[in-house]
Design a protein around this motif. Structure first.
Motif, PDB file in Angstrom:
ATOM      1  N   TYR A   1       0.819  -1.211   0.000  1.00  0.00           N
ATOM      2  CA  TYR A   1       0.000   0.000   0.000  1.00  0.00           C
ATOM      3  C   TYR A   1       0.859   1.269   0.000  1.00  0.00           C
ATOM      4  CZ  TYR A   1      -3.479  -3.434   1.482  1.00  0.00           C
ATOM      5  OH  TYR A   1      -4.295  -4.543   1.566  1.00  0.00           O
ATOM      6  N   GLY A   2       2.162   1.081  -0.198  1.00  0.00           N
ATOM      7  CA  GLY A   2       3.070   2.226  -0.225  1.00  0.00           C
ATOM      8  C   GLY A   2       3.721   2.526   1.105  1.00  0.00           C
ATOM      9  N   GLY A   3       3.549   1.626   2.068  1.00  0.00           N
ATOM     10  CA  GLY A   3       4.074   1.847   3.410  1.00  0.00           C
ATOM     11  C   GLY A   3       5.510   1.389   3.590  1.00  0.00           C
ATOM     12  N   ALA A   4       6.060   1.709   4.758  1.00  0.00           N
ATOM     13  CA  ALA A   4       7.439   1.325   5.084  1.00  0.00           C
ATOM     14  C   ALA A   4       7.495  -0.001   5.821  1.00  0.00           C
ATOM     15  CB  ALA A   4       8.097   2.407   5.942  1.00  0.00           C
ATOM     16  N   GLU A   5       6.320  -0.486   6.272  1.00  0.00           N
ATOM     17  CA  GLU A   5       6.212  -1.764   6.967  1.00  0.00           C
ATOM     18  C   GLU A   5       7.131  -1.830   8.184  1.00  0.00           C
ATOM     19  OE1 GLU A   5       5.755  -6.331   5.371  1.00  0.00           O
ATOM     20  OE2 GLU A   5       5.320  -4.705   3.969  1.00  0.00           O
ATOM     21  N   CYS A   6       7.161  -0.727   8.942  1.00  0.00           N
ATOM     22  CA  CYS A   6       7.936  -0.707  10.186  1.00  0.00           C
ATOM     23  C   CYS A   6       6.989  -1.006  11.354  1.00  0.00           C
ATOM     24  CB  CYS A   6       8.640   0.640  10.348  1.00  0.00           C
ATOM     25  SG  CYS A   6       9.855   0.955   9.043  1.00  0.00           S
ATOM     26  N   ASP A   7       6.722  -0.020  12.215  1.00  0.00           N
ATOM     27  CA  ASP A   7       5.807  -0.289  13.316  1.00  0.00           C
ATOM     28  C   ASP A   7       5.107   0.983  13.776  1.00  0.00           C
ATOM     29  OD1 ASP A   7       7.819   1.052  14.670  1.00  0.00           O
ATOM     30  OD2 ASP A   7       8.462  -0.674  15.851  1.00  0.00           O
ATOM     31  N   VAL A   8       4.120   0.801  14.657  1.00  0.00           N
ATOM     32  CA  VAL A   8       3.313   1.914  15.152  1.00  0.00           C
ATOM     33  C   VAL A   8       4.178   2.900  15.938  1.00  0.00           C
ATOM     34  CG1 VAL A   8       1.358   2.566  16.637  1.00  0.00           C
ATOM     35  CG2 VAL A   8       1.221   0.513  15.208  1.00  0.00           C
ATOM     36  N   LEU A   9       5.160   2.382  16.674  1.00  0.00           N
ATOM     37  CA  LEU A   9       6.015   3.261  17.469  1.00  0.00           C
ATOM     38  C   LEU A   9       6.777   4.239  16.575  1.00  0.00           C
ATOM     39  CD1 LEU A   9       7.079   4.092  20.234  1.00  0.00           C
ATOM     40  CD2 LEU A   9       8.800   2.279  20.066  1.00  0.00           C
ATOM     41  N   SER A  10       7.197   3.803  15.395  1.00  0.00           N
ATOM     42  CA  SER A  10       7.890   4.702  14.462  1.00  0.00           C
ATOM     43  C   SER A  10       7.014   5.906  14.134  1.00  0.00           C
ATOM     44  CB  SER A  10       8.244   3.964  13.171  1.00  0.00           C
ATOM     45  OG  SER A  10       9.117   2.887  13.414  1.00  0.00           O
ATOM     46  N   TYR A  11       5.754   5.635  13.853  1.00  0.00           N
ATOM     47  CA  TYR A  11       4.795   6.698  13.538  1.00  0.00           C
ATOM     48  C   TYR A  11       4.573   7.614  14.737  1.00  0.00           C
ATOM     49  CZ  TYR A  11      -0.061   8.393  13.648  1.00  0.00           C
ATOM     50  OH  TYR A  11      -1.194   9.141  13.842  1.00  0.00           O
ATOM     51  N   ILE A  12       4.408   7.020  15.917  1.00  0.00           N
ATOM     52  CA  ILE A  12       4.159   7.793  17.140  1.00  0.00           C
ATOM     53  C   ILE A  12       5.352   8.694  17.458  1.00  0.00           C
ATOM     54  CG2 ILE A  12       3.959   7.530  19.653  1.00  0.00           C
ATOM     55  CD1 ILE A  12       1.331   7.225  17.999  1.00  0.00           C
ATOM     56  N   LEU A  13       6.545   8.186  17.249  1.00  0.00           N
ATOM     57  CA  LEU A  13       7.753   8.999  17.473  1.00  0.00           C
ATOM     58  C   LEU A  13       7.782  10.206  16.549  1.00  0.00           C
ATOM     59  CD1 LEU A  13      10.312   6.070  17.817  1.00  0.00           C
ATOM     60  CD2 LEU A  13       9.713   7.675  19.636  1.00  0.00           C
ATOM     61  N   ALA A  14       7.314  10.029  15.321  1.00  0.00           N
ATOM     62  CA  ALA A  14       7.274  11.139  14.367  1.00  0.00           C
ATOM     63  C   ALA A  14       6.255  12.188  14.793  1.00  0.00           C
ATOM     64  CB  ALA A  14       6.945  10.615  12.974  1.00  0.00           C
ATOM     65  N   VAL A  15       5.080  11.757  15.246  1.00  0.00           N
ATOM     66  CA  VAL A  15       4.052  12.683  15.732  1.00  0.00           C
ATOM     67  C   VAL A  15       4.579  13.470  16.932  1.00  0.00           C
ATOM     68  CG1 VAL A  15       1.755  12.872  16.776  1.00  0.00           C
ATOM     69  CG2 VAL A  15       2.126  11.268  14.898  1.00  0.00           C
ATOM     70  N   GLU A  16       5.216  12.761  17.847  1.00  0.00           N
ATOM     71  CA  GLU A  16       5.801  13.398  19.033  1.00  0.00           C
ATOM     72  C   GLU A  16       6.835  14.447  18.637  1.00  0.00           C
ATOM     73  OE1 GLU A  16       8.972  12.152  22.572  1.00  0.00           O
ATOM     74  OE2 GLU A  16       7.954  10.580  21.410  1.00  0.00           O
ATOM     75  N   GLU A  17       7.709  14.082  17.704  1.00  0.00           N
ATOM     76  CA  GLU A  17       8.788  14.986  17.309  1.00  0.00           C
ATOM     77  C   GLU A  17       8.240  16.234  16.621  1.00  0.00           C
ATOM     78  OE1 GLU A  17      12.713  15.890  17.728  1.00  0.00           O
ATOM     79  OE2 GLU A  17      11.746  14.037  18.380  1.00  0.00           O
ATOM     80  N   LEU A  18       7.292  16.067  15.727  1.00  0.00           N
ATOM     81  CA  LEU A  18       6.693  17.216  15.043  1.00  0.00           C
ATOM     82  C   LEU A  18       6.038  18.171  16.035  1.00  0.00           C
ATOM     83  CD1 LEU A  18       4.988  15.551  11.934  1.00  0.00           C
ATOM     84  CD2 LEU A  18       6.956  17.093  11.900  1.00  0.00           C
ATOM     85  N   ALA A  19       5.399  17.603  17.066  1.00  0.00           N
ATOM     86  CA  ALA A  19       4.694  18.423  18.052  1.00  0.00           C
ATOM     87  C   ALA A  19       5.627  19.339  18.825  1.00  0.00           C
ATOM     88  CB  ALA A  19       3.904  17.544  19.022  1.00  0.00           C
TER      89      ALA A  19
END
Length: 381
Positions: free
Chosen positions: A59-77
């Motif tokens: 689907y175009g994803g990186a197939e890593c994990d949910v924590l990777s995404y959460i870390l990005a949201v945290e960092e942007l904030a």
């Protein structure tokens, strides 16, 4: 549970941090004060690959994990809380329910462009009389003879409203079945005839995020745009909000970290009575207490993300993380303003923004009182 971050996790942090430092930090004050939702910046953020953190490659994803995404949201904030919730709404509230409940055809048409960062997403559940009580839906979808649905009603307080390309919208399809079995979920596209936008909200905080009313006037929704089964909408909404709460918790954590860092730096520079503020025990102990609360919140947020990734029950973990992290964000931001003193009350300094941005994390994705309801229900079951 081990939270040692991998090289992949660090890559997501670095991606978000690099974008935050170079593109968000230089203009955040102006965009915040003027309420600018910068579509060019949003497009650039979506293009970083953060949206696809935990989705499959097909689907175009990186197939890593949910924590990777959460870390990005945290960092942007840390740099721009509005930008972080723009990402979170797209991934947690729009892409995720299509991923969980959609058909392969729906995933190919709608999930892939969201995951690839080519489309912006939104989630339409809240109405004037259906906020915390999501079961009180007034928006109605009537099934037509050809299998399509005609949608009428409105939604308010919609993050990415008016800017998003793809919307998950909930409507009553059978009142006789009650709120839990009479609501259905639909995938809508921005340019569908009859789908328009109403009031743009003038908010206390997260000014760089766009929040707008959705209006539906005889919107014809194709049968293939029903998400999941008819009557399954309430279940889809609740499961989606569980994941969304982890995103909001990560946003709150990032706000808290930014407020703490600003307070630490200011306390070292500001001299009173012949010495820096940080040399006063009352201030140094306050900073230490703030740090402890941030780290405690971090563990709860990361735990919830890991449980979602491992496909374990995580509703209560998400509720706890969201409640604690948002309360910590509000407390840390308030204390940071206090440490800055009169300067903290001035919009010239970032802690005023952190305080305004922190408040919403106690409200959306279910108020913190709802998180107590979720947790107590599980505890006393």
């Amino acid at each position: 549970m081990d939270f040692n971050l991998t090289d992949v996790h660090q890559e997501f942090i670095n991606l978000a941090a690099g974008f935050g430092k170079k593109k968000l930090a230089p203009t955040i004050t102006e965009r915040d004060h003027q309420g600018i939702f910068d579509e060019d910046l949003v497009s650039e953020m979506l293009g970083l690959g953060l949206c696809g953190a935990y989705f499959e490659e097909k689907y175009g994803g990186a197939e890593c994990d949910v924590l990777s995404y959460i870390l990005a949201v945290e960092e942007l904030a840390k740099y721009d809380a509005g930008m972080s919730i723009t990402l979170s709404a797209t991934v947690s509230l729009c892409a995720n329910p299509i991923w969980q409940f959609g058909t392969e055809a729906q995933k190919e048409k709608y999930l892939t462009p969201l995951v690839e960062g080519k489309k912006l997403g939104a989630f339409g559940l809240t109405e004037p009389n259906a906020g915390t009580d999501a079961s009180g839906q007034q928006t109605v979808a009537v099934k037509n003879e050809d299998g399509s649905y005609t949608l009428n009603g409105s939604k308010i307080f919609i993050t990415n409203g008016g800017a998003a390309d793809i919307y998950i919208v909930f409507a009553m399809t059978d009142k006789s079945q009650g709120s839990h079995n009479g609501i259905s979920a639909f995938i809508l596209e921005k340019d569908m005839p009859g789908f328009t936008f109403g009031k743009k909200e003038d908010k206390l905080g997260i000014h760089t995020s766009q929040t707008m009313e959705l209006v539906f006037q005889d919107v014809k929704v194709p049968a293939e745009n029903l998400l999941g089964q008819e009557g399954q909408g309430f279940k889809i909404a609740m499961k989606t909000l569980d994941g969304g709460r982890i995103g909001v918790a990560a946003q709150a954590l990032g706000i808290a970290e930014a407020a703490l860092q600003d307070a630490v730096e200011y306390s070292k520079q500001r001299v009173q009575f012949g010495k820096p503020l940080c040399k006063f025990q009352s201030i140094s102990f306050k900073l230490a207490d703030m740090k402890m609360k941030v780290e405690a919140a971090r563990l709860l947020v990361y735990k919830a993300a890991c449980k979602k990734q491992e496909d374990q029950p995580f509703s209560v973990d998400a509720a706890i993380a969201k409640r604690v992290a948002s309360d910590v964000a509000m407390e840390i931001a308030t204390e940071a303003v206090q440490i800055f003193g009169g300067y903290g009350y001035s919009e010239e300094y970032p802690v005023a923004r952190h305080l305004r941005d922190a408040k919403i994390t106690q409200i959306y994705e279910g108020t913190n009182e709802v998180q107590l309801m979720v947790t107590s229900s599980a505890l006393l079951r």
